[in-house]
Design an enzyme around this catalytic site. Structure first.
Site, PDB file in Angstrom:
ATOM      1  NE  ARG A 156      -4.155  -1.694   0.349  1.00  0.00           N
ATOM      2  CZ  ARG A 156      -4.225  -2.980  -0.027  1.00  0.00           C
ATOM      3  NH1 ARG A 156      -3.218  -3.544  -0.650  1.00  0.00           N
ATOM      4  NH2 ARG A 156      -5.318  -3.688   0.202  1.00  0.00           N
ATOM      5  CB  SER A 230      -8.680  -1.721   4.633  1.00  0.00           C
ATOM      6  OG  SER A 230      -8.992  -2.991   4.170  1.00  0.00           O
ATOM      7  CD  GLU A 326      -5.738   0.862   2.501  1.00  0.00           C
ATOM      8  OE1 GLU A 326      -6.644   1.165   1.698  1.00  0.00           O
ATOM      9  OE2 GLU A 326      -5.513  -0.290   2.866  1.00  0.00           O
TER      10      GLU A 326
END
Ligand code: EPU
Length: 330
Positions: A156, A230, A326
């Site tokens: 990520r 998420s 995130e």
């Protein structure tokens, strides 16, 4: 002032100075020649949490186009405009049996956002198929191309979230997909699905269907319940630290990253701390996937950010591990 509620998947009701739809790179370069610098670029709005009004112009990326650059019997190379919807593009590829991104079906957002956070799901990341990223430097309007290994991809993460953050506009990505490879079905949930459906040799469409089914069964649809997928990353920790966690929690869900590091399942950690399915005012952690924070209708961004902080503090005190969002909190 323009409204941003319908342009962020959390459905947060904030305003911005002005909303401008971008349909071409020329339009952007023209805008850049007269701007006062107070602007931000938004793709699908699926990885952002607005905690206050945006006192800037918001440029909505609506560029489009999928071009075949090269094709032979074994593979196809595609250049895709950054404003294309990611899932729409995945579907387009699956219809043609171009293989390699079917595991990333239904990820919300635009094609241009994909390399920025190196999107990934069910065992595949965009970095596995990406050749290069073409972008515009916002400060001097120069064009650049970065090849895959110049993008500093990590879990990520990429150079576009690091030194180039906020400084560039992704114009397009170029990827190569296979016409002959066998699909990646190592991920436990995919294996389970294939066994359950009696599929021994899954094709591209089987994997696509499985991912769509699994995601729909676990992850709330932003059109029905505001969320940004998420909210936290799965923390990557040294194995020495993992051993300490396992001493107290032998059942902890974890996955190897390399010889010295492992990933802890943040959803599992949040569930252990009692947050899963818990509602706090207009927000909460989702009942089927604790990693997803949701807006039950009228949440303000800062209420969701407050909940995120509380969750981080609980996990820190229970596991000694700090969760990192995130989602971009603005
Ligand atoms: N788990 C729990 N409780 C929960 C959620 C998960 O115990 O509430 C456990 C599961 O049982 C499993 C482990 O945690 O053992 C991992 O769960 P899952 O397979 O659902 O995946 P994840 O690690 O929670 C990541 C990505 C998702 C991606 C899935 C599938 C991150 C931050 N999230 O979630 O990506 O779809 O794997 O590959 O890496 C996103 O980035 O927005 C996203 C949805």
């Amino acid at each position: 002032m323009d409204k941003l509620k319908q342009y962020n998947t959390f459905g947060i009701d904030v305003s911005c100075r002005s909303l401008i739809e971008l349909h071409s790179v020329d339009q952007l370069t023209e805008y850049l020649q007269s701007t006062d610098g107070q602007f931000m670029i938004l793709g699908g709005g699926s990885n952002v949490l607005f905690t206050a009004d945006i006192e800037k112009d918001v440029l909505l990326n609506r560029t489009s186009g999928i071009d075949i650059i090269h094709e032979d019997e074994r593979s196809v190379q595609l250049r895709v405009a950054s404003g294309e919807n990611w899932h729409g593009f995945v579907s387009w590829c699956v219809e043609r049996d171009y293989r390699g991104i079917e595991n990333m079906a239904l990820i919300p957002g635009t094609v241009g956002a994909a390399p920025i956070q190196n999107i990934g799901a069910y065992g595949v990341e965009i970095k596995d198929v990406l050749d290069e990223v073409e972008y515009l430097d916002l400060s001097d309007r120069s064009l650049h191309i970065r090849s895959n290994n110049e993008c500093q991809f990590g879990y990520r993460n990429s150079v576009f979230k690091g030194e180039l953050k906020g400084k560039i506009f992704v114009i397009s990505i170029t990827i190569t997909l296979s016409k002959t490879s066998t699909p990646t079905v190592e991920y436990w949930a995919l294996k389970e699905y294939m066994q359950g459906h009696g599929i021994n040799e899954p094709g591209t469409k089987d994997v696509f269907d499985a991912v769509v089914y699994i995601r729909r069964s676990k992850l709330p649809d932003p059109a029905e319940l505001g969320n940004a997928g998420s909210f936290f990353k799965n923390p990557v920790i040294p194995n020495t630290q993992l051993e300490q966690v396992l001493e107290k929690h032998p059942e902890a869900k974890h996955f190897p990253v390399d010889d010295t590091h492992s990933k802890l399942a943040a959803g599992w950690m949040i569930e252990q701390c009692g947050w899963k399915g818990k509602r706090v005012g207009h927000t909460g952690s989702h009942a089927r996937q604790a990693l997803v924070l949701v807006n039950y209708g009228n949440a303000q961004g800062r209420q969701i950010a407050d909940l995120a902080r509380e969750i981080i503090a609980s996990c820190k005190s229970e596991f000694g591990v700090e969760l990192e969002p995130e989602v971009n909190i603005l």
